[in-house]
Design an enzyme around this catalytic site. Structure first.
Site, PDB file in Angstrom:
ATOM      1  N   ARG A  66      24.437  19.854  34.236  1.00 12.57           N
ATOM      2  CA  ARG A  66      24.817  21.270  34.221  1.00 12.57           C
ATOM      3  C   ARG A  66      24.130  22.026  35.357  1.00 12.57           C
ATOM      4  NH1 ARG A  66      22.067  23.974  30.972  1.00 12.57           N
ATOM      5  NH2 ARG A  66      22.330  22.658  29.137  1.00 12.57           N
ATOM      6  N   TYR A 119      45.326  40.243  38.252  1.00 13.18           N
ATOM      7  CA  TYR A 119      45.783  39.211  37.314  1.00 13.18           C
ATOM      8  C   TYR A 119      45.513  39.701  35.880  1.00 13.18           C
ATOM      9  CZ  TYR A 119      45.601  35.004  34.469  1.00 13.18           C
ATOM     10  OH  TYR A 119      45.778  34.097  33.458  1.00 13.18           O
ATOM     11  N   ASP A 191      38.859  39.003  45.118  1.00 15.24           N
ATOM     12  CA  ASP A 191      39.517  37.792  44.624  1.00 15.24           C
ATOM     13  C   ASP A 191      40.472  37.327  45.722  1.00 15.24           C
ATOM     14  OD1 ASP A 191      41.284  35.969  43.415  1.00 15.24           O
ATOM     15  OD2 ASP A 191      40.967  36.859  41.429  1.00 15.24           O
ATOM     16  N   LYS A 216      44.527  27.266  41.811  1.00 13.30           N
ATOM     17  CA  LYS A 216      45.699  27.592  42.622  1.00 13.30           C
ATOM     18  C   LYS A 216      45.676  26.813  43.946  1.00 13.30           C
ATOM     19  CE  LYS A 216      46.646  30.296  39.188  1.00 13.30           C
ATOM     20  NZ  LYS A 216      45.391  30.573  38.550  1.00 13.30           N
TER      21      LYS A 216
HETATM   22  O1  P1T Z   1      43.393  30.518  35.464  1.00 19.58           O
HETATM   23  P1  P1T Z   1      41.985  30.618  36.016  1.00 19.58           P
HETATM   24  O2  P1T Z   1      41.610  29.466  36.882  1.00 19.58           O
HETATM   25  O3  P1T Z   1      40.967  30.943  34.991  1.00 19.58           O
HETATM   26  O4  P1T Z   1      42.002  31.856  37.078  1.00 19.58           O
HETATM   27  C1  P1T Z   1      42.199  33.182  36.704  1.00 19.58           C
HETATM   28  C2  P1T Z   1      42.790  33.932  37.856  1.00 19.58           C
HETATM   29  C3  P1T Z   1      41.951  34.724  38.649  1.00 19.58           C
HETATM   30  N1  P1T Z   1      42.423  35.408  39.714  1.00 19.58           N
HETATM   31  C4  P1T Z   1      43.732  35.360  40.052  1.00 19.58           C
HETATM   32  C5  P1T Z   1      44.216  36.153  41.225  1.00 19.58           C
HETATM   33  C6  P1T Z   1      44.618  34.574  39.319  1.00 19.58           C
HETATM   34  O5  P1T Z   1      45.900  34.537  39.695  1.00 19.58           O
HETATM   35  C7  P1T Z   1      44.149  33.857  38.188  1.00 19.58           C
HETATM   36  C8  P1T Z   1      45.062  33.029  37.331  1.00 19.58           C
HETATM   37  N2  P1T Z   1      46.415  33.340  37.486  1.00 19.58           N
HETATM   38  C9  P1T Z   1      47.458  32.721  36.825  1.00 19.58           C
HETATM   39  C10 P1T Z   1      47.303  31.753  35.920  1.00 19.58           C
HETATM   40  C11 P1T Z   1      48.806  33.196  37.196  1.00 19.58           C
HETATM   41  O6  P1T Z   1      49.821  32.541  36.908  1.00 19.58           O
HETATM   42  O7  P1T Z   1      48.861  34.282  37.802  1.00 19.58           O
END
Ligand code: P1T
Length: 399
Positions: A66, A119, A191, A216
């Site tokens: 961790r 998001y 972000d 992503k």
């Molecule tokens: O899904 P996760 O890895 O926890 O990420 C969250 C997140 C944070 N910031 C942005 C700009 C994002 O698009 C996302 C996650 N978004 C999606 C799952 C979506 O389909 O838009």
């Protein structure tokens, strides 16, 4: 290079003297050619959860997974090298990265000024989770610095933007907002999920922290859930590292490996995602059944000039409004053959979705509509397939 990496602080990157694509392949994965070492050309997946020590008072370089793990460390170095950051930290999801950042930097009574288009899960984290710990959030149109400056309170500690935003593809003028945050001693969080470090480096524009949903473009193949934070300040890094270990939402060795592998083709993938998105945007803009197309690469985008000034590309995500009703939009989405109807974005396969019912369904309808997320707004993520097949698929489903 192998020698240098032995003396680097964990998670810290070498100076960005090499080009982006070269760093994407090599940073964090320099072969160890010392006597007895294997000379692996890719970082190995280290599965051990704990590390032996010779003496009680003498831990080795690693103690417990961790706290740190060699595979995650290689990824953190590569991520930092790509964002021109001094330090990188990898987490088990984008939201885990965000949670860790908020825990490390805020306390009850602190206030965040955030972009009103984010998001849906990030807004849910602010409004449904951190509100219970006394953190307050104001949403503003953070396209420019003025609305941000006007929303500041004595208790404001942080400004949080996405650029481009999800799902409306608005941009924040990062340089201008960074001047406001610097002047007021605030933390500017950007972000950078939609553009990836290939197209935009917010730390170079004045941001203090970059957030990624590694799920992503960075992972890039729709098979890793991950998140990342990138910073330059040693003080921020130490706090974040402390919380990364204390809260424990770290990325696993296997997911770190998949992400290292995905990153090697980031430059190639981003070029193709963008090429396909542009072809689709031009097609949709001329289609009689489409009322508006939101893509920073189009000259019709109100911030097209800002896009060119602060990033080297426009990315692979676009949104558009269909003329007609929600059932018309649903019919269209369900008739597509090459596009997959699914949440998420940034993978090699093209994805498409209806934010009002999918990614942004956690927002109140009134709040959604106020900023322009209509019930028929469609968001698509252009994959790396042949552009002609993607356009033909949209054409047949719109017919
Ligand atoms: O899904 P996760 O890895 O926890 O990420 C969250 C997140 C944070 N910031 C942005 C700009 C994002 O698009 C996302 C996650 N978004 C999606 C799952 C979506 O389909 O838009």
């Amino acid at each position: 290079m192998a020698q240098e990496s032995q003396h680097r602080q964990p998670g810290s990157a070498p100076a960005p003297t090499l080009g982006f694509a070269t760093r994407a392949v090599h940073a964090g994965e320099e072969a160890d050619l010392r006597e007895g070492a294997t000379g692996d050309v890719v970082a190995a997946i280290h599965l051990a959860t704990t590390y032996a020590r010779k003496e009680v008072a003498l831990p080795g370089r690693y103690e417990y997974v961790r706290s740190q793990n060699p595979t995650r460390e290689a990824l953190e170095v590569k991520l930092a090298a790509l964002e021109n950051a001094r330090y990188g930290l990898a987490f088990s999801s984008g939201l885990a990265a965000e949670t860790t950042l908020l825990l490390a930097t805020l306390k009850a009574g602190d206030h965040i000024v955030a972009f009103d288009d984010l998001y849906g899960g990030t807004k849910r984290l602010f409004e449904q989770v951190f509100v219970s710990f006394g953190v307050e959030v104001s949403y503003v149109d953070a396209t420019g610095a003025l609305p941000v400056e006007r929303a500041l309170r004595p208790s404001t500690k942080m400004v949080w933007v996405e650029s481009p935003t999800n799902p409306l593809l608005k941009l924040s003028d990062i340089r201008a907002i960074a001047q406001v945050t610097r002047r007021n001693g605030l933390i500017l969080v950007v972000d950078n999920t939609f553009l990836s470090p290939y197209f935009q480096k917010p730390l170079d524009l004045g941001a203090d922290v970059v957030v990624h949903s590694v799920t992503k473009y960075i992972g890039g193949h729709s098979d890793v859930l991950g998140g990342a934070l990138l910073v330059n300040s040693e003080q921020h890094y130490e706090k974040l590292q402390y919380l990364q270990n204390s809260a424990g939402a770290v990325l696993s060795p296997f997911d770190s490996y998949l992400t290292l592998r995905g990153l090697k083709t980031l430059a190639l993938r981003m070029e193709r995602h963008q090429q396909n998105a542009l072809a689709i945007a031009h097609f949709l803009e001329k289609h009689p059944k489409v009322s508006r197309v939101l893509y920073p690469g189009l000259e019709s985008h109100p911030q097209h000039e800002l896009a060119k000034a602060q990033a080297s590309g426009f990315g692979g995500v676009l949104s558009f409004d269909l003329k007609g009703t929600v059932p018309d939009a649903e019919n269209f989405l369900e008739r597509l053959q090459v596009f997959t109807l699914a949440e998420s974005l940034g993978g090699v396969e093209s994805l498409i979705e209806l934010p009002s019912q999918m990614t942004h369904a956690s927002l109140e309808k009134a709040a959604r509509e106020k900023i322009g997320i209509t019930d028929t707004l469609i968001r698509l993520s252009a994959g790396i397939e042949d552009a002609a097949d993607l356009v033909a698929d949209l054409e047949q489903a719109l017919a």
